[in-house]
Design a protein around this motif. Structure first.
Motif, PDB file in Angstrom:
ATOM      1  N   GLN A 131     -19.190  10.608  50.803  1.00 32.53           N
ATOM      2  CA  GLN A 131     -19.982  10.376  50.946  1.00 32.53           C
ATOM      3  C   GLN A 131     -20.442  11.888  49.906  1.00 32.53           C
ATOM      4  O   GLN A 131     -20.383  12.958  50.588  1.00 32.53           O
ATOM      5  CB  GLN A 131     -20.881  10.697  52.147  1.00 32.53           C
ATOM      6  CG  GLN A 131     -20.680   9.607  53.037  1.00 32.53           C
ATOM      7  CD  GLN A 131     -21.764   9.651  54.512  1.00 32.53           C
ATOM      8  OE1 GLN A 131     -21.656  11.232  55.206  1.00 32.53           O
ATOM      9  NE2 GLN A 131     -21.575   8.634  54.866  1.00 32.53           N
ATOM     10  N   THR A 133     -22.722  14.015  47.421  1.00 32.09           N
ATOM     11  CA  THR A 133     -23.564  14.620  46.886  1.00 32.09           C
ATOM     12  C   THR A 133     -24.503  14.786  45.718  1.00 32.09           C
ATOM     13  O   THR A 133     -23.574  15.330  44.728  1.00 32.09           O
ATOM     14  CB  THR A 133     -23.666  15.934  48.161  1.00 32.09           C
ATOM     15  OG1 THR A 133     -23.643  16.317  49.316  1.00 32.09           O
ATOM     16  CG2 THR A 133     -25.421  16.647  47.677  1.00 32.09           C
ATOM     17  N   LYS A 156     -25.421  11.197  48.827  1.00 32.61           N
ATOM     18  CA  LYS A 156     -26.037  11.856  49.366  1.00 32.61           C
ATOM     19  C   LYS A 156     -27.617  12.234  48.322  1.00 32.61           C
ATOM     20  O   LYS A 156     -26.592  12.930  47.505  1.00 32.61           O
ATOM     21  CB  LYS A 156     -25.486  12.513  51.046  1.00 32.61           C
ATOM     22  CG  LYS A 156     -24.989  11.715  51.901  1.00 32.61           C
ATOM     23  CD  LYS A 156     -25.477  10.604  52.262  1.00 32.61           C
ATOM     24  CE  LYS A 156     -24.999   9.733  53.466  1.00 32.61           C
ATOM     25  NZ  LYS A 156     -26.291   8.414  53.664  1.00 32.61           N
TER      26      LYS A 156
END
Length: 289
Positions: A131, A133, A156
């Motif tokens: 994940q 960013t 994210k």
């Protein structure tokens, strides 16, 4: 506007771009990419991500509500120039490459009719549960649209404020450490290995938690990514110089990475990667006695 009704144009499907595209496709977003001049490797990545190909950039620009630029940093301005030539007024352009804030502002000037948002990715491509960013900065409405676009994905988002360039500055600050440290770790291991003390070096490094020196398996990965890390560190050096700090170390790290220019996306052993770093012994007048 619901994200599934948006058409995103991806520039271009590299390992990061294709993974971002796949995340959007997974949310029923239509993701286009331009097939013109792209390699078979790019085509394979795009097919794997279920991206929809269009023949040329003009078609991509005409049909996209959002353009997401994830390309080699050195090409970021040229890509924006090509987009500007096709006209992209009134729509969102997410500049997500690892470039200097100055170059972000240059791209915004090239696209005065578009909403240009400064973006920067920190982390690995969003595959296998990873994940990363996507940091965002600039026009608040544009940042909100970008956040909404990735809301249900493994990407994210974090908005850093309305000052375009903040996201890129953060990325280059992080890259200055992370990528240069990988280069230094490879050189340290290489000299220890050549001197017959590699095991001892790893033993010392292993006593300190989290040392890159112990991650020798990353040396070939660093080599295979050097073609895009080098230009990123060049931009990091430019930013250091811009704020009045020495850029020598970052320039030197980029020069070391250039020795791996033939390793692009190759599967190498540690020994093969290190062999590409070795300099010729014909130093001429600069040779040491």
């Amino acid at each position: 506007m619901a994200s599934e009704s948006i058409t995103v144009g991806l520039l271009h499907p590299g390992s990061m771009g294709a993974a971002f595209g796949a995340q959007l496709v997974g949310q029923n977003v239509r993701v286009l990419w331009c097939t013109d001049g792209r390699s078979s490797r790019s085509r394979a990545r795009a097919d794997s991500a279920s991206l929809e190909g269009v023949q040329d950039l003009g078609q991509l620009v005409a049909r996209a509500d959002v353009l997401l630029s994830l390309c080699p940093p050195a090409a970021a301005v040229a890509v924006a120039q090509h987009v500007a030539a096709g006209g992209f007024d009134g729509r969102l352009y997410i500049e997500a490459n690892a470039i200097t804030p100055h170059r972000v502002r240059t791209i915004a000037e090239l696209l005065p009719g578009a909403v240009v948002v400064d973006g920067a990715v920190v982390g690995s491509p969003p595959v296998g549960g990873k994940q990363p960013t996507l940091y965002l900065a600039g026009d608040p409405h544009g940042c909100d649209k970008a956040t909404e676009l990735f809301a249900a994905t493994d990407v994210k988002t974090k908005v850093l404020g309305a000052e375009a360039g903040a996201a890129s500055a953060l990325k280059l600050a992080y890259s200055s450490y992370q990528k240069a440290s990988r280069v230094l770790a490879a050189l340290a291991y290489g000299v220890a290995d050549a001197s017959g003390v590699a095991d001892e070096l790893l033993e010392i490094a292993g006593k300190r938690g989290g040392s890159y020196l112990t991650e020798t398996g990353y040396i070939p990965k660093t080599a295979s990514r050097a073609w895009r890390w080098g230009p990123e560190l060049d931009d990091a050096a430019a930013l250091l110089r811009e704020v009045g700090l020495p850029d020598d170390l970052m320039r030197a790290a980029s020069q070391v990475l250039s020795r791996w220019s033939d390793a692009r996306e190759r599967e190498l052993t540690i020994a093969e990667a290190l062999s590409l770093l070795h300099v010729d012994h014909d130093f001429g007048e600069h040779d040491e006695p």
